[in-house]
Scaffold this motif. Structure first.
Motif, PDB file in Angstrom:
ATOM      1  N   TYR A 117      38.905-105.339  27.822  1.00  0.00           N
ATOM      2  CA  TYR A 117      38.160-105.207  29.202  1.00  0.00           C
ATOM      3  C   TYR A 117      39.086-103.770  29.227  1.00  0.00           C
ATOM      4  CZ  TYR A 117      37.912-106.162  34.682  1.00  0.00           C
ATOM      5  OH  TYR A 117      37.976-105.762  35.399  1.00  0.00           O
TER       6      TYR A 117
ATOM      7  N   ASN B 197      40.531-102.909  32.870  1.00  0.00           N
ATOM      8  CA  ASN B 197      40.510-103.039  34.630  1.00  0.00           C
ATOM      9  C   ASN B 197      39.680-101.924  35.538  1.00  0.00           C
ATOM     10  OD1 ASN B 197      42.441-104.108  32.888  1.00  0.00           O
ATOM     11  ND2 ASN B 197      43.022-105.630  34.867  1.00  0.00           N
TER      12      ASN B 197
ATOM     13  N   ASN C 104      36.705-101.492  35.360  1.00  0.00           N
ATOM     14  CA  ASN C 104      35.393-102.558  34.910  1.00  0.00           C
ATOM     15  C   ASN C 104      34.834-102.853  34.273  1.00  0.00           C
ATOM     16  OD1 ASN C 104      35.740-105.247  36.260  1.00  0.00           O
ATOM     17  ND2 ASN C 104      33.645-104.706  37.715  1.00  0.00           N
ATOM     18  N   ARG C 105      35.304-102.168  33.152  1.00  0.00           N
ATOM     19  CA  ARG C 105      34.321-102.656  31.709  1.00  0.00           C
ATOM     20  C   ARG C 105      35.038-102.867  30.352  1.00  0.00           C
ATOM     21  NH1 ARG C 105      32.325 -97.204  30.603  1.00  0.00           N
ATOM     22  NH2 ARG C 105      35.091 -96.758  28.570  1.00  0.00           N
TER      23      ARG C 105
ATOM     24  N   TYR D 115      37.097-111.494  31.878  1.00  0.00           N
ATOM     25  CA  TYR D 115      37.102-110.953  33.172  1.00  0.00           C
ATOM     26  C   TYR D 115      35.623-110.988  34.375  1.00  0.00           C
ATOM     27  CZ  TYR D 115      32.768-110.714  30.001  1.00  0.00           C
ATOM     28  OH  TYR D 115      32.067-111.252  29.398  1.00  0.00           O
TER      29      TYR D 115
ATOM     30  N   ALA E  26      31.644-107.090  36.053  1.00  0.00           N
ATOM     31  CA  ALA E  26      32.370-106.489  34.987  1.00  0.00           C
ATOM     32  C   ALA E  26      31.030-105.542  34.204  1.00  0.00           C
ATOM     33  CB  ALA E  26      33.849-106.617  34.059  1.00  0.00           C
TER      34      ALA E  26
END
Length: 211
Positions: free
Chosen positions: A96, A98, A101-102, A200, A204
């Protein structure tokens, strides 16, 4: 050096601690500290610790630092740090990012992972030799070295507590970059399934590369 390299370095350096557990040692043979360390992982225990990681580029002097938490087992590991989280559960790799956001999900192949605990625990690379292994006050100090130009590191220094808890690892790679990781609050704990779940945000982007 970027963050991706930093987290890879962290895992490689920590793997060297696990790697040491396969070394045959004459240090305090009656205690067999490295055999005992290996046994913790073989019994399914997880090493959990807060870490402070720093990589220094020998050419530019640039420094990449990161803080976070790490969990490492025989087949699995998880790192939660400033801008990225990584979970490997033995079959799947999940990362993940940040900033973007993936989440990227991919099949995991231990044979292609230089720092996979399952590979490291099989024993130390034959190109390494143990130069120093001694007790220093209430700690164990170990120094590994390799003359192999293709080795990940040419020198690794590891500090373990008397209870076999990793405290600090300092490594020097073939081009003299210095990678230092210090651990705080380290302990071996029973494995729990939730340790190796990736957290997450609901919104995302998820990129599944397994198909």
């Amino acid at each position: 050096m970027n963050w991706t390299n930093s987290i890879a370095n962290l895992l490689r350096v920590l793997a060297c601690t696990l790697l040491l557990s396969g070394v045959t040692t004459t240090l305090l043979a009656q205690e067999k500290p490295f055999s005992q360390l290996k046994e913790k992982f073989e019994k399914g225990q997880i090493f959990s610790a807060d870490f402070q990681h720093r990589s220094v580029d020998s050419y530019t002097g640039d420094t990449v630092s990161s803080d976070g938490w790490i969990w490492v087992g025989r087949e699995r590991y998880k790192v939660r740090a400033d801008h990225q989280s990584v979970v490997v559960n033995g079959k799947t790799s999940m990362v993940y990012d940040n900033n973007r956001n993936r989440v990227i999900i991919s099949k995991y192949e231990p044979s292609e992972d230089d720092f996979a605990p399952s590979r490291i625990l099989n024993g130390i690379d034959s190109t390494f030799s143990v130069e120093v292994e001694e007790r220093r006050d209430d700690q164990f100090y170990i120094r590994l070295a390799s003359d192999d130009a293709f080795a990940i590191y040419k020198k690794v220094e590891i500090f373990l507590s008397r209870d076999l808890i990793p405290l600090k690892i300092r490594a020097v790679d073939p081009v003299d970059n210095i990678i230092t990781t210090q651990f705080h609050g380290g302990e071996f704990v029973p494995a729990k399934q939730e340790m190796f779940l990736l957290d997450y945000p609901e919104g995302a982007e998820v990129v599944d590369m397994r198909n």
